[in-house]
Design a protein around this motif. Structure first.
Motif, PDB file in Angstrom:
ATOM      1  N   THR A   1       0.821  -1.211   0.000  1.00  8.69           N
ATOM      2  CA  THR A   1       0.000   0.000   0.000  1.00  8.69           C
ATOM      3  C   THR A   1       0.857   1.265   0.000  1.00  8.69           C
ATOM      4  OG1 THR A   1      -0.172  -0.112   2.423  1.00  8.69           O
ATOM      5  CG2 THR A   1      -1.958  -1.104   1.135  1.00  8.69           C
ATOM      6  N   HIS A   2       2.120   1.133   0.471  1.00  8.48           N
ATOM      7  CA  HIS A   2       3.028   2.280   0.446  1.00  8.48           C
ATOM      8  C   HIS A   2       4.464   1.788   0.578  1.00  8.48           C
ATOM      9  CE1 HIS A   2       4.474   6.330   0.795  1.00  8.48           C
ATOM     10  NE2 HIS A   2       4.964   6.133   2.008  1.00  8.48           N
ATOM     11  N   ALA A   3       5.386   2.536   0.009  1.00 10.55           N
ATOM     12  CA  ALA A   3       6.821   2.262   0.139  1.00 10.55           C
ATOM     13  C   ALA A   3       7.557   3.583   0.009  1.00 10.55           C
ATOM     14  CB  ALA A   3       7.298   1.276  -0.920  1.00 10.55           C
ATOM     15  N   ALA A   4       8.707   3.699   0.688  1.00  7.59           N
ATOM     16  CA  ALA A   4       9.441   4.963   0.667  1.00  7.59           C
ATOM     17  C   ALA A   4      10.899   4.744   1.042  1.00  7.59           C
ATOM     18  CB  ALA A   4       8.804   5.967   1.626  1.00  7.59           C
ATOM     19  N   ILE A   5      11.731   5.716   0.631  1.00  2.00           N
ATOM     20  CA  ILE A   5      13.142   5.747   1.024  1.00  2.00           C
ATOM     21  C   ILE A   5      13.265   6.648   2.243  1.00  2.00           C
ATOM     22  CG2 ILE A   5      15.486   6.323   0.290  1.00  2.00           C
ATOM     23  CD1 ILE A   5      14.575   6.037  -2.606  1.00  2.00           C
ATOM     24  N   SER A   6      14.067   6.257   3.217  1.00  8.37           N
ATOM     25  CA  SER A   6      14.279   7.091   4.396  1.00  8.37           C
ATOM     26  C   SER A   6      15.096   8.325   4.014  1.00  8.37           C
ATOM     27  CB  SER A   6      15.015   6.303   5.476  1.00  8.37           C
ATOM     28  OG  SER A   6      16.319   5.955   5.032  1.00  8.37           O
ATOM     29  N   PRO A   7      14.925   9.445   4.729  1.00  9.49           N
ATOM     30  CA  PRO A   7      15.701  10.660   4.437  1.00  9.49           C
ATOM     31  C   PRO A   7      17.211  10.459   4.515  1.00  9.49           C
ATOM     32  CG  PRO A   7      13.830  11.192   5.819  1.00  9.49           C
ATOM     33  CD  PRO A   7      13.878   9.701   5.743  1.00  9.49           C
ATOM     34  N   CYS A   8      17.663   9.511   5.349  1.00  4.93           N
ATOM     35  CA  CYS A   8      19.098   9.258   5.452  1.00  4.93           C
ATOM     36  C   CYS A   8      19.620   8.411   4.294  1.00  4.93           C
ATOM     37  CB  CYS A   8      19.415   8.566   6.781  1.00  4.93           C
ATOM     38  SG  CYS A   8      18.737   6.892   6.919  1.00  4.93           S
ATOM     39  N   SER A   9      18.725   7.917   3.447  1.00  7.46           N
ATOM     40  CA  SER A   9      19.060   7.126   2.254  1.00  7.46           C
ATOM     41  C   SER A   9      19.579   5.718   2.553  1.00  7.46           C
ATOM     42  CB  SER A   9      20.082   7.857   1.367  1.00  7.46           C
ATOM     43  OG  SER A   9      19.553   9.085   0.917  1.00  7.46           O
ATOM     44  N   ARG A  10      19.564   5.314   3.807  1.00  8.33           N
ATOM     45  CA  ARG A  10      20.043   3.968   4.137  1.00  8.33           C
ATOM     46  C   ARG A  10      18.956   2.918   3.959  1.00  8.33           C
ATOM     47  NH1 ARG A  10      22.570   3.712   9.967  1.00  8.33           N
ATOM     48  NH2 ARG A  10      22.825   1.547   9.288  1.00  8.33           N
TER      49      ARG A  10
END
Length: 446
Positions: free
Chosen positions: A233-242
């Motif tokens: 339903t959702h997926a995202a990259i963390s702000p730290c890019s890790r």
């Protein structure tokens, strides 16, 4: 004797009478036709000479053409915390993204355009935007590159990723140029989100089945993640890019680490940790700006705030910091946004928005019927002072009053524990600024 001549006279008389009747009938018929034509010209013609039925038909066609050209009426909304409304799109907006330098907001709509807005104009009466055309298609998702010199979009009909480069002109504007080739088609189901790592090392695309793809910037797939959640339903990259995270049918949020070598070469994707605690499917989640906090909202009617600053490589699990009730999530899918400092949680259900203080778990603001359609995206700007939402042809920007209140509460608590004068002065200055902001918004609690 003249009697024998009578039949001839009678025949002649009959013939003359018959001719007279025929002539009279012809004259009468011509007179009636003339009367009808005169009447028709008087009652059935317009001044331009067109018959009435043709004139009405022409008028109706013109009205239909005018109706097609006219835009549908814009949804109106007012609130004391409404900062601005951006209204240049002629189609419904599906996605938006703030640039990492805080200068721009990108929006995409089904009108085949992407618009780039200047954030410094948000407090002005006029809101300028620059338009990038999406040829023969329209974008459903948009994301800025980390250097703010390009953006990527997901194409609705092409089912692929397209990159646009932004070139600054002498007049201060930008020229938008699509790269010659789009990314290859790899997904088998509709794509629900895309993202670019702030390091610029990879791009993520996630579809509604169980697939998440990790790409390099040249359009080559580095890794494929199977979330095993029946659907995403959702997926995202963390702000730290890790990290890359996803949620779906299962009652948890799964987080992976995308690993690169010291020389910047891709190595692998490994499972990092999970957010466990919900009892039903998770609708949405979000990271704080430093990636040390995450928030989630579930079909079980709750939202949760997590401490994710853990040593997951030593099997340490995230800590649950707060649970709040949000009954709307039990009936319809919801969206969520977490302020950069994790002090405020915004939840969107249908066309309404609710703001919660994460420290106390209390609802502080409610904006009802913000858009004419269901809200499609929700995001805080990088300062956390504004909350943006879209759902029809407009973006609406709200002052984050709960954020200022959270600062007041925090500064008051820190002042009581401050030991030296310089610290107290700094805290007092932040407290005063937050109080003045609330006063200007008419949102100071009595």
């Amino acid at each position: 004797m003249e009697l024998p001549q009578m039949p001839e006279l009678m025949g002649l008389s009959l013939l003359v009478g018959l001719l007279a009747l025929v002539a009279t009938a012809a004259v009468a018929r011509g007179w009636l036709r003339a009367e009808e034509e005169t009447s028709s010209r008087t009652a059935g013609q317009k001044p331009n000479g067109l018959p009435l039925d043709k004139s009405l038909r022409s008028k109706k066609q013109k009205q239909q053409q005018r109706n097609r050209k006219e835009k549908p009426q814009q949804h109106n909304f007012t609130h004391r915390l409404l900062a601005a409304a951006l209204k240049s799109h002629s189609g419904n907006i599906s996605c938006m993204d703030f640039s990492s330098n805080g200068k721009y907001l990108a929006t995409c709509a089904d009108d085949r355009t992407v618009r780039i807005w200047s954030t410094k104009d948000f407090q002005q009466r006029e809101h300028r935007s620059m338009r990038a055309n999406v040829e023969l298609d329209h974008a459903t998702l948009v994301r800025f590159s980390p250097d703010c010199r390009a953006f990527i979009v997901w194409l609705a009909n092409g089912d692929t990723l397209r990159v646009f480069k932004m070139t600054k002109r002498e007049d201060g504007g930008y020229t938008f140029t699509a790269t010659p080739e789009d990314f290859p088609k790899k997904h088998k189901a509709p794509v629900i989100n895309i993202g670019i790592a702030d390091t610029g090392k990879f791009i993520m695309t996630a579809s509604s089945d169980t697939a998440i793809l990790i790409w390099n910037l040249k359009g080559q797939v580095l890794s494929t993640i199977n979330t095993n959640q029946m659907n995403n339903t959702h997926a995202a990259i963390s702000p730290c890019s890790r990290f890359v995270a996803s949620c779906g049918f299962t009652p948890d949020v799964k987080v992976w680490e995308v690993c690169f070598g010291k020389k910047g070469d891709f190595q692998e994707v490994v499972r990092a940790f999970e957010l466990k605690g919900h009892s039903a499917a998770v609708h949405f989640f979000a990271f704080s700006n430093d990636s040390r906090r995450m928030a989630s909202v579930s079909k079980d009617g709750t939202w949760k705030l997590w401490d994710t600053d853990v040593e997951y490589k030593k099997q340490q699990d995230p800590y649950l910091l707060r649970t709040g009730r949000f009954e709307e999530a039990s009936t319809i899918p919801c969206r969520l946004a977490l302020s950069p400092d994790a002090q405020v949680l915004a939840l969107a259900s249908g066309s309404s928005i609710y703001l919660y203080n994460t420290r106390r778990g209390e609802k502080e603001e409610c904006f009802e019927h913000v858009h004419g359609e269901c809200i499609t995206d929700l995001s805080f700007d990088i300062t956390g002072r504004l909350l943006a939402s879209c759902g029809d042809r407009a973006v609406r920007l709200f002052h984050n009053a709960p954020g200022h209140r959270a600062v007041v509460e925090e500064m008051q608590g820190l002042l009581k524990r401050a030991s030296n004068e310089s610290t107290r002065q700094r805290l007092q200055q932040q407290l005063t600024q937050a109080q003045e902001a609330l006063k200007s918004l008419g949102a100071l609690k009595k």
